[in-house]
Scaffold this motif. Structure first.
Motif, mmCIF file in Angstrom:
data_model
loop_
_atom_site.group_PDB
_atom_site.id
_atom_site.type_symbol
_atom_site.label_atom_id
_atom_site.label_comp_id
_atom_site.label_asym_id
_atom_site.label_seq_id
_atom_site.Cartn_x
_atom_site.Cartn_y
_atom_site.Cartn_z
ATOM 1 N N GLU A 104 48.416 34.206 27.789
ATOM 2 C CA GLU A 104 47.225 34.318 28.639
ATOM 3 C C GLU A 104 47.459 33.749 30.039
ATOM 4 O OE1 GLU A 104 44.690 35.987 27.854
ATOM 5 O OE2 GLU A 104 44.958 36.236 25.689
ATOM 6 N N TRP A 105 48.598 33.119 30.242
ATOM 7 C CA TRP A 105 48.891 32.513 31.536
ATOM 8 C C TRP A 105 49.757 33.468 32.351
ATOM 9 C CZ3 TRP A 105 46.922 27.637 32.813
ATOM 10 C CH2 TRP A 105 46.195 27.026 31.787
ATOM 11 N N LYS A 143 42.029 32.945 34.016
ATOM 12 C CA LYS A 143 41.194 33.008 32.822
ATOM 13 C C LYS A 143 40.665 31.623 32.457
ATOM 14 C CE LYS A 143 43.837 36.838 30.809
ATOM 15 N NZ LYS A 143 45.038 36.814 31.672
ATOM 16 N N GLY A 144 39.512 31.631 31.834
ATOM 17 C CA GLY A 144 38.917 30.374 31.397
ATOM 18 C C GLY A 144 38.865 30.239 29.896
ATOM 19 N N TYR A 145 39.720 30.983 29.182
ATOM 20 C CA TYR A 145 39.659 30.954 27.728
ATOM 21 C C TYR A 145 41.057 31.174 27.165
ATOM 22 C CZ TYR A 145 39.626 35.903 28.877
ATOM 23 O OH TYR A 145 39.908 37.133 29.408
ATOM 24 N N ASN A 146 41.184 30.907 25.862
ATOM 25 C CA ASN A 146 42.464 31.147 25.166
ATOM 26 C C ASN A 146 43.628 30.450 25.830
ATOM 27 O OD1 ASN A 146 41.115 32.710 23.316
ATOM 28 N ND2 ASN A 146 41.765 34.660 24.177
ATOM 29 N N TRP A 147 43.412 29.296 26.356
ATOM 30 C CA TRP A 147 44.485 28.577 27.040
ATOM 31 C C TRP A 147 45.639 28.229 26.116
ATOM 32 C CZ3 TRP A 147 41.637 24.407 30.475
ATOM 33 C CH2 TRP A 147 41.029 25.058 31.554
ATOM 34 N N GLU A 148 45.386 28.129 24.811
ATOM 35 C CA GLU A 148 46.447 27.705 23.908
ATOM 36 C C GLU A 148 47.514 28.773 23.722
ATOM 37 O OE1 GLU A 148 43.321 28.197 23.218
ATOM 38 O OE2 GLU A 148 42.991 29.025 21.200
ATOM 39 N N THR A 156 46.507 30.458 35.637
ATOM 40 C CA THR A 156 45.759 31.625 35.200
ATOM 41 C C THR A 156 44.380 31.617 35.846
ATOM 42 O OG1 THR A 156 44.903 32.818 33.270
ATOM 43 C CG2 THR A 156 44.798 30.432 33.187
ATOM 44 N N ARG A 179 41.209 20.372 28.871
ATOM 45 C CA ARG A 179 41.433 20.593 27.452
ATOM 46 C C ARG A 179 42.817 20.091 27.107
ATOM 47 N NH1 ARG A 179 40.636 26.299 24.159
ATOM 48 N NH2 ARG A 179 41.130 25.468 22.098
ATOM 49 N N SER A 213 40.616 23.401 34.620
ATOM 50 C CA SER A 213 40.048 24.564 35.309
ATOM 51 C C SER A 213 39.770 24.241 36.768
ATOM 52 C CB SER A 213 38.761 24.990 34.616
ATOM 53 O OG SER A 213 37.749 24.011 34.837
#
Length: 123
Positions: free
Chosen positions: A109-110, A100-105, A98, A58, A52
């Motif tokens: 989301e990217w 976003k800071g969540y759901n990176w897997e 991205t 992660r 991040s």
């Protein structure tokens, strides 16, 4: 539109190391999380590691302890140091960005993607 360019892929023996680089341009680099995915032929793109804007990291379980992601905000670059490479690691590696800071897997989301760099591991 953020642009990402990967480099550093190549041929390495099992147990060897490579360092991938991802240069990010056309955006405010410090706003983005940047991640690495990989994709084998015929398979879905899978999350490898992410970092991040505030250096939260992660990893997928299979690379923990072997891969390290880092970022250099002064150079707009994210690195993936890969050590002790295994036979299941070779793929095309992509970096992505991205806000976003969540759901990176989840690849969906990217927001922006590079063209990929190939990693080949020989036994």
């Amino acid at each position: 539109q953020v642009q990402l360019v990967e480099s550093g892929g190549g041929l390495v023996q099992v147990g060897g190391s490579l360092r991938l680089s991802c240069v990010v341009s056309e955006g405010t680099f410090s706003r983005y999380a940047v991640g690495w995915f990989r994709q084998a032929p015929g398979k879905d793109r899978e999350f490898v590691a992410g970092v991040s804007w505030n250096i939260f990291t992660r990893y997928r379980d299979s690379v923990k302890g072997r891969f390290t992601i880092s970022r250099d905000n002064a150079k707009n670059t994210v690195y993936l140091q890969m050590n002790n490479l295994k036979g299941e690691d070779p793929d095309v590696y992509y970096c992505a960005a991205t806000v976003k800071g969540y759901n990176w897997e989840f690849a969906r989301e990217w927001d922006s993607w590079g063209q990929g760099t190939r990693v080949t591991v020989s036994s």
